[in-house]
Scaffold this motif. Structure first.
Motif: not given
Length: 176
Positions: A23-32
């Protein structure tokens, strides 16, 4: 049984950790990705080059000058004129025409020659007509007490009321 229970807790902990990392990495990728889209102007399918407020014409309009300052090389030096203001003021009685013009040239000219901050320009009959129609007493009061962004006595509290009125008379005469 306790080892089965411990194993299940370990597996549950590993699954929770994996889901949290996912979930954290998905959020980070979406944010980028969203930040990159915003940076290139295509955030949510909207492209800034299609925005009329960002067109070349609109940009030039926003950045155009709000005024223009011109300097007359033949104009008298203001420092010399400022020194002569007290000499042009009569000792008794009303102010002379020279005092009005001299006061205008040393105090009022800064704003009224270019229309700074909405000041009516010297000689602009259209701008002065409604003001003149209000009568001299109203014009004198505005000049003596200030009006809008114009400070009292044009920002020179050392001027006598008669000299300020003479400057108003001079400005009015220029607009007739």
């Amino acid at each position: 049984m306790s080892s089965n229970s411990d194993d299940r807790q370990k597996v549950a902990h590993i699954i929770k950790t994996a889901l949290t990392v996912l979930a954290g990495s998905t959020g980070l990728v979406l944010g980028i990705v969203m930040l990159a889209q915003f940076a290139v102007g295509s955030y949510f399918g909207k492209n800034s080059k299609d925005d009329p407020t960002l067109s070349s014409t609109a940009t030039v309009e926003r950045l155009k000058p709000v005024g223009e300052v011109t300097v007359d090389p033949n104009a008298p030096a203001l420092v010399a004129a400022a020194a002569s203001v007290p000499d042009a003021i009569p000792a008794a009685g009303g102010a002379t025409g020279d005092a009005g013009q001299t006061t205008y040239n040393t105090v009022c000219v800064a704003c009224h020659s270019v229309g700074a901050a909405g000041a009516p320009k010297t000689g602009d009959k259209g701008a002065w007509a409604p003001r003149i129609a209000q009568g001299n007493d109203t014009l004198y009061a505005s000049a003596l007490k200030g009006k809008g962004v114009m400070p009292a006595k044009g920002g020179n509290p050392g001027l006598s009321d008669d000299v300020v009125k003479a400057a108003v008379d001079y400005l009015v005469a220029q607009a007739k």
